[in-house]
Each structure stands twice: as structure tokens, then as C-alpha cells.
Write a protein that holds these residues in place. Structure first.
Motif, PDB file in Angstrom:
ATOM      1  N   HIS A  32       0.938  -1.147  -0.011  1.00  0.00           N
ATOM      2  CA  HIS A  32      -0.026   0.090   0.133  1.00  0.00           C
ATOM      3  C   HIS A  32       0.942   1.340  -0.042  1.00  0.00           C
ATOM      4  CE1 HIS A  32      -3.592  -2.477   0.449  1.00  0.00           C
ATOM      5  NE2 HIS A  32      -3.073  -3.054   1.369  1.00  0.00           N
ATOM      6  N   GLY A  33       2.264   1.096  -0.236  1.00  0.00           N
ATOM      7  CA  GLY A  33       2.892   2.362  -0.342  1.00  0.00           C
ATOM      8  C   GLY A  33       3.168   3.147   0.934  1.00  0.00           C
ATOM      9  N   MET A  34       3.071   2.517   1.980  1.00  0.00           N
ATOM     10  CA  MET A  34       3.536   3.259   3.369  1.00  0.00           C
ATOM     11  C   MET A  34       4.717   3.883   3.219  1.00  0.00           C
ATOM     12  SD  MET A  34       3.517   1.913   7.280  1.00  0.00           S
ATOM     13  CE  MET A  34       3.167   2.907   8.573  1.00  0.00           C
ATOM     14  N   PRO A  35       4.982   5.352   3.593  1.00  0.00           N
ATOM     15  CA  PRO A  35       6.355   6.057   3.516  1.00  0.00           C
ATOM     16  C   PRO A  35       7.270   5.170   4.346  1.00  0.00           C
ATOM     17  CG  PRO A  35       4.718   7.244   4.304  1.00  0.00           C
ATOM     18  CD  PRO A  35       3.805   6.091   3.955  1.00  0.00           C
ATOM     19  N   ALA A  36       8.248   4.514   3.980  1.00  0.00           N
ATOM     20  CA  ALA A  36       9.200   3.970   4.888  1.00  0.00           C
ATOM     21  C   ALA A  36      10.491   4.189   3.985  1.00  0.00           C
ATOM     22  CB  ALA A  36       8.732   2.472   5.317  1.00  0.00           C
ATOM     23  N   HIS A  37      11.504   4.230   4.947  1.00  0.00           N
ATOM     24  CA  HIS A  37      12.933   4.228   4.344  1.00  0.00           C
ATOM     25  C   HIS A  37      13.739   3.091   4.967  1.00  0.00           C
ATOM     26  CE1 HIS A  37      11.980   8.350   3.043  1.00  0.00           C
ATOM     27  NE2 HIS A  37      11.198   8.255   4.081  1.00  0.00           N
ATOM     28  N   ARG A  38      14.477   2.384   4.078  1.00  0.00           N
ATOM     29  CA  ARG A  38      15.463   1.225   4.460  1.00  0.00           C
ATOM     30  C   ARG A  38      16.615   1.646   5.042  1.00  0.00           C
ATOM     31  NH1 ARG A  38      14.238  -4.567   3.118  1.00  0.00           N
ATOM     32  NH2 ARG A  38      15.418  -5.684   4.708  1.00  0.00           N
ATOM     33  N   MET A  39      17.179   1.270   6.083  1.00  0.00           N
ATOM     34  CA  MET A  39      18.493   1.817   6.647  1.00  0.00           C
ATOM     35  C   MET A  39      19.252   0.466   6.882  1.00  0.00           C
ATOM     36  SD  MET A  39      17.831   5.344   8.454  1.00  0.00           S
ATOM     37  CE  MET A  39      16.690   6.733   7.965  1.00  0.00           C
ATOM     38  N   GLY A  40      19.805  -0.182   5.969  1.00  0.00           N
ATOM     39  CA  GLY A  40      20.346  -1.293   5.870  1.00  0.00           C
ATOM     40  C   GLY A  40      19.272  -2.436   6.343  1.00  0.00           C
ATOM     41  N   ARG A  41      19.434  -2.927   7.322  1.00  0.00           N
ATOM     42  CA  ARG A  41      18.161  -4.234   7.462  1.00  0.00           C
ATOM     43  C   ARG A  41      17.220  -3.711   8.212  1.00  0.00           C
ATOM     44  NH1 ARG A  41      21.213  -8.659  10.871  1.00  0.00           N
ATOM     45  NH2 ARG A  41      19.020  -8.945  11.256  1.00  0.00           N
ATOM     46  N   LEU A  42      16.993  -2.361   8.817  1.00  0.00           N
ATOM     47  CA  LEU A  42      15.857  -1.982   9.453  1.00  0.00           C
ATOM     48  C   LEU A  42      15.132  -0.615   8.587  1.00  0.00           C
ATOM     49  CD1 LEU A  42      18.194  -0.854  12.567  1.00  0.00           C
ATOM     50  CD2 LEU A  42      16.929  -2.733  12.165  1.00  0.00           C
ATOM     51  N   TRP A  43      13.927  -0.627   8.994  1.00  0.00           N
ATOM     52  CA  TRP A  43      12.972   0.277   8.502  1.00  0.00           C
ATOM     53  C   TRP A  43      12.842   1.333   9.101  1.00  0.00           C
ATOM     54  CZ3 TRP A  43      11.274   0.343   3.579  1.00  0.00           C
ATOM     55  CH2 TRP A  43      11.242  -1.207   2.919  1.00  0.00           C
ATOM     56  N   LYS A  44      13.150   2.542   8.641  1.00  0.00           N
ATOM     57  CA  LYS A  44      12.659   3.795   9.672  1.00  0.00           C
ATOM     58  C   LYS A  44      11.552   4.646   9.023  1.00  0.00           C
ATOM     59  CE  LYS A  44      16.038   2.953  12.535  1.00  0.00           C
ATOM     60  NZ  LYS A  44      15.924   2.985  13.940  1.00  0.00           N
TER      61      LYS A  44
END
Length: 71
Positions: A32-44
Motif C-alpha cells: 500500500h505504499g506506506m512511506p518507509a525508508h530502509r536503512m541497512g536491514r532496518l525500516w525507519k
């Protein structure tokens, strides 16, 4: 309180803020396109981006999508 608004939130924090499970957030990111940013293995997450996405109806789409696919 302003520091809380500007900092990156973890998956645990965004789940608690929205009152949903990890699985729900991962589904929203994927489908659903939730705004999330991948930083390595983590979502922020940025709280203001997620708030805008929710206000635009992004989260509401998920409740009907699964029902129609199970026919």
C-alpha cells in the motif's frame, strides 16, 4: 516534543504509534505504499510522512484488499 517529531522512528515505535502489529506495517509498506525508508536491514519512518499517508487513506485500503482476493 519537537525532537520526537523530527527523528526517525523504528518499526516498534511506528507500530505503537499507529496501534497495529509489525505484520500490518510490513504489509502496508509492501502492498500500500506506506512511506518507509530502509536503512541497512532496518525500516525507519518519519511521523509526519506516515500521518499524511494515513490522512490520504493509505491505511484504509488494506482492510478491503485482502477480502476480495480470498474469493
Amino acid at each position: 516534543m519537537n525532537e520526537m517529531e523530527d527523528r526517525w522512528l523504528s518499526i516498534t515505535e511506528i507500530c505503537k504509534y499507529l496501534g497495529v502489529s509489525n505484520d500490518t506495517v510490513y504489509k502496508w509498506i509492501d502492498k500500500h505504499g506506506m512511506p518507509a525508508h530502509r536503512m541497512g536491514r532496518l525500516w525507519k519512518f518519519k511521523k509526519d510522512e506516515v500521518d499524511e499517508w494515513v490522512k490520504a487513506g493509505g491505511a484504509a485500503e488494506s482492510s478491503d484488499a485482502g477480502k476480495s482476493r480470498n474469493l
